[in-house]
Design a protein around this motif. Structure first.
Motif, PDB file in Angstrom:
ATOM      1  N   ILE A  31       1.142  -1.194  -0.350  1.00  0.00           N
ATOM      2  CA  ILE A  31      -0.310   0.167   0.009  1.00  0.00           C
ATOM      3  C   ILE A  31       1.270   1.480  -0.192  1.00  0.00           C
ATOM      4  CG2 ILE A  31      -1.428   1.425   1.531  1.00  0.00           C
ATOM      5  CD1 ILE A  31      -2.827  -1.157   2.432  1.00  0.00           C
ATOM      6  N   LEU A  32       1.815   1.389   1.084  1.00  0.00           N
ATOM      7  CA  LEU A  32       2.948   2.515   0.767  1.00  0.00           C
ATOM      8  C   LEU A  32       3.732   3.348  -0.527  1.00  0.00           C
ATOM      9  CD1 LEU A  32       4.187   2.102   4.765  1.00  0.00           C
ATOM     10  CD2 LEU A  32       2.945   3.766   3.394  1.00  0.00           C
ATOM     11  N   LEU A  33       3.938   1.477  -0.847  1.00  0.00           N
ATOM     12  CA  LEU A  33       4.975   1.805  -2.509  1.00  0.00           C
ATOM     13  C   LEU A  33       3.908   1.898  -3.276  1.00  0.00           C
ATOM     14  CD1 LEU A  33       7.024   1.226  -4.058  1.00  0.00           C
ATOM     15  CD2 LEU A  33       6.532  -1.071  -4.215  1.00  0.00           C
ATOM     16  N   LEU A  34       2.562   1.813  -3.331  1.00  0.00           N
ATOM     17  CA  LEU A  34       1.014   1.843  -4.011  1.00  0.00           C
ATOM     18  C   LEU A  34       0.829   3.584  -4.216  1.00  0.00           C
ATOM     19  CD1 LEU A  34      -1.426  -0.677  -4.118  1.00  0.00           C
ATOM     20  CD2 LEU A  34       0.477   0.036  -5.713  1.00  0.00           C
ATOM     21  N   GLU A  35       1.456   3.971  -2.973  1.00  0.00           N
ATOM     22  CA  GLU A  35       1.653   5.881  -2.503  1.00  0.00           C
ATOM     23  C   GLU A  35       1.934   6.661  -3.102  1.00  0.00           C
ATOM     24  OE1 GLU A  35       0.456   8.219   1.430  1.00  0.00           O
ATOM     25  OE2 GLU A  35       1.990   6.847   1.709  1.00  0.00           O
ATOM     26  N   ASN A  36       3.263   5.854  -2.651  1.00  0.00           N
ATOM     27  CA  ASN A  36       4.694   6.800  -3.610  1.00  0.00           C
ATOM     28  C   ASN A  36       4.542   6.759  -4.756  1.00  0.00           C
ATOM     29  OD1 ASN A  36       7.216   7.344  -1.558  1.00  0.00           O
ATOM     30  ND2 ASN A  36       6.279   5.121  -0.888  1.00  0.00           N
ATOM     31  N   LEU A  37       4.246   5.771  -5.656  1.00  0.00           N
ATOM     32  CA  LEU A  37       3.837   5.629  -7.445  1.00  0.00           C
ATOM     33  C   LEU A  37       2.971   6.244  -7.890  1.00  0.00           C
ATOM     34  CD1 LEU A  37       4.368   1.859  -7.719  1.00  0.00           C
ATOM     35  CD2 LEU A  37       5.943   3.511  -8.601  1.00  0.00           C
ATOM     36  N   ALA A  38       1.729   6.833  -7.258  1.00  0.00           N
ATOM     37  CA  ALA A  38       0.881   7.501  -7.563  1.00  0.00           C
ATOM     38  C   ALA A  38       0.754   9.042  -6.990  1.00  0.00           C
ATOM     39  CB  ALA A  38      -0.768   7.376  -6.237  1.00  0.00           C
ATOM     40  N   ALA A  39       1.514   9.197  -5.871  1.00  0.00           N
ATOM     41  CA  ALA A  39       2.749  10.397  -5.339  1.00  0.00           C
ATOM     42  C   ALA A  39       3.323  10.590  -6.265  1.00  0.00           C
ATOM     43  CB  ALA A  39       3.307  10.819  -4.388  1.00  0.00           C
ATOM     44  N   MET A  40       4.579   9.728  -7.432  1.00  0.00           N
ATOM     45  CA  MET A  40       5.786  10.333  -7.924  1.00  0.00           C
ATOM     46  C   MET A  40       5.186  10.311  -9.707  1.00  0.00           C
ATOM     47  SD  MET A  40       8.841   7.378  -9.614  1.00  0.00           S
ATOM     48  CE  MET A  40       8.349   6.832  -7.987  1.00  0.00           C
ATOM     49  N   TRP A  41       3.885   9.442  -9.997  1.00  0.00           N
ATOM     50  CA  TRP A  41       3.041   9.552 -11.082  1.00  0.00           C
ATOM     51  C   TRP A  41       2.456  11.163 -11.154  1.00  0.00           C
ATOM     52  CZ3 TRP A  41      -2.349  10.464 -11.828  1.00  0.00           C
ATOM     53  CH2 TRP A  41      -2.995  10.687 -13.524  1.00  0.00           C
ATOM     54  N   ALA A  42       2.018  11.647 -10.197  1.00  0.00           N
ATOM     55  CA  ALA A  42       1.211  13.006 -10.275  1.00  0.00           C
ATOM     56  C   ALA A  42       2.278  14.051  -9.890  1.00  0.00           C
ATOM     57  CB  ALA A  42       0.375  13.111  -8.659  1.00  0.00           C
ATOM     58  N   GLN A  43       2.761  14.122  -9.599  1.00  0.00           N
ATOM     59  CA  GLN A  43       3.783  15.066  -9.540  1.00  0.00           C
ATOM     60  C   GLN A  43       5.555  15.090 -10.443  1.00  0.00           C
ATOM     61  OE1 GLN A  43       5.747  14.851  -5.493  1.00  0.00           O
ATOM     62  NE2 GLN A  43       4.463  14.321  -4.621  1.00  0.00           N
ATOM     63  N   GLY A  44       5.349  14.015 -11.673  1.00  0.00           N
ATOM     64  CA  GLY A  44       6.609  13.596 -12.074  1.00  0.00           C
ATOM     65  C   GLY A  44       7.863  13.316 -11.174  1.00  0.00           C
ATOM     66  N   PRO A  45       8.016  12.142 -11.697  1.00  0.00           N
ATOM     67  CA  PRO A  45      10.058  11.900 -11.301  1.00  0.00           C
ATOM     68  C   PRO A  45      10.752  12.702 -10.708  1.00  0.00           C
ATOM     69  CG  PRO A  45       9.025  10.416 -12.733  1.00  0.00           C
ATOM     70  CD  PRO A  45       8.148  11.694 -12.742  1.00  0.00           C
ATOM     71  N   LYS A  46      10.559  13.692 -11.879  1.00  0.00           N
ATOM     72  CA  LYS A  46      11.412  14.770 -11.126  1.00  0.00           C
ATOM     73  C   LYS A  46      11.459  15.871 -10.107  1.00  0.00           C
ATOM     74  CE  LYS A  46      14.826  18.210 -13.352  1.00  0.00           C
ATOM     75  NZ  LYS A  46      14.891  19.441 -15.055  1.00  0.00           N
ATOM     76  N   LYS A  47      10.084  16.327 -10.535  1.00  0.00           N
ATOM     77  CA  LYS A  47      10.202  16.762  -8.916  1.00  0.00           C
ATOM     78  C   LYS A  47       9.859  15.973  -7.106  1.00  0.00           C
ATOM     79  CE  LYS A  47       6.488  19.925  -7.522  1.00  0.00           C
ATOM     80  NZ  LYS A  47       4.621  20.588  -7.802  1.00  0.00           N
ATOM     81  N   PHE A  48       9.209  15.008  -7.638  1.00  0.00           N
ATOM     82  CA  PHE A  48       8.827  13.128  -6.699  1.00  0.00           C
ATOM     83  C   PHE A  48      10.149  13.827  -5.793  1.00  0.00           C
ATOM     84  CE2 PHE A  48       8.985   9.575  -5.396  1.00  0.00           C
ATOM     85  CZ  PHE A  48       8.203   9.453  -4.153  1.00  0.00           C
ATOM     86  N   PHE A  49      10.990  13.546  -7.039  1.00  0.00           N
ATOM     87  CA  PHE A  49      12.542  12.994  -6.299  1.00  0.00           C
ATOM     88  C   PHE A  49      13.294  14.323  -5.424  1.00  0.00           C
ATOM     89  CE2 PHE A  49      12.172   8.508  -8.500  1.00  0.00           C
ATOM     90  CZ  PHE A  49      12.300   8.246  -7.159  1.00  0.00           C
ATOM     91  N   LYS A  50      12.941  14.836  -6.327  1.00  0.00           N
ATOM     92  CA  LYS A  50      13.605  16.542  -5.841  1.00  0.00           C
ATOM     93  C   LYS A  50      13.108  16.880  -4.509  1.00  0.00           C
ATOM     94  CE  LYS A  50      14.220  21.241  -8.355  1.00  0.00           C
ATOM     95  NZ  LYS A  50      14.149  21.664  -8.654  1.00  0.00           N
ATOM     96  N   LYS A  51      12.149  16.545  -4.028  1.00  0.00           N
ATOM     97  CA  LYS A  51      12.014  16.128  -2.164  1.00  0.00           C
ATOM     98  C   LYS A  51      12.867  14.649  -1.295  1.00  0.00           C
ATOM     99  CE  LYS A  51       7.588  19.048  -2.929  1.00  0.00           C
ATOM    100  NZ  LYS A  51       5.554  17.947  -3.110  1.00  0.00           N
ATOM    101  N   THR A  52      13.688  15.219  -1.133  1.00  0.00           N
ATOM    102  CA  THR A  52      14.636  14.274  -0.372  1.00  0.00           C
ATOM    103  C   THR A  52      13.985  12.625   0.719  1.00  0.00           C
ATOM    104  OG1 THR A  52      16.379  15.880  -0.205  1.00  0.00           O
ATOM    105  CG2 THR A  52      16.710  13.931   0.755  1.00  0.00           C
ATOM    106  N   ALA A  53      13.188  13.425   1.721  1.00  0.00           N
ATOM    107  CA  ALA A  53      11.617  13.069   2.332  1.00  0.00           C
ATOM    108  C   ALA A  53      11.054  12.473   1.185  1.00  0.00           C
ATOM    109  CB  ALA A  53      11.041  13.729   3.273  1.00  0.00           C
TER     110      ALA A  53
END
Length: 117
Positions: A31-53
């Motif tokens: 579930i946590l991985l799906l949440e991460n993948l959904a956030a990555m999809w919504a933000q785009g990988p570049k913006k997602f990984f720009k946030k260190t946390a």
């Protein structure tokens, strides 16, 4: 003989409980991985990984799920590392709860939710 049977039964019960805990852990991590993948999809990988946390959370969740899946096949030092990783996961979970949970974080950080986190 009765002691041996009791010991064998308790070992079986322990193994079953350990298996249920592992299944629960994999479910939560999925579930946590799906949440991460959904956030990555919504933000785009570049913006997602720009946030260190978010990047750290993704790494810890995905690595933890992988290690849970292969855990029973590990032996020796690999198993020790996987056990150590469970400790890392617990520390990470506590950090996320105390500093990022909208329910718990305000109790420990009064400025939570005011643009300071």
């Amino acid at each position: 003989e009765a002691v041996a049977k009791t010991h064998a039964h308790m070992a079986h019960v322990h193994h079953e409980r350990e298996h249920l805990c592992a299944q629960g852990s994999m479910g939560i991590l999925s579930i946590l991985l799906l949440e991460n993948l959904a956030a990555m999809w919504a933000q785009g990988p570049k913006k997602f990984f720009k946030k260190t946390a978010q990047g750290v959370d993704f790494f810890i969740v995905s690595t933890s799920l992988y290690l849970e899946i292969i855990f029973e096949t590990l032996t020796g030092s690999q198993r020790v590392i996987a056990e150590w990783w469970r400790f890392v996961r617990i520390v990470h979970g506590a950090y996320e709860t105390f500093f990022h949970s909208p329910i718990v974080a305000p109790l420990f950080n009064p400025s939570f939710g005011h643009g300071h986190h």
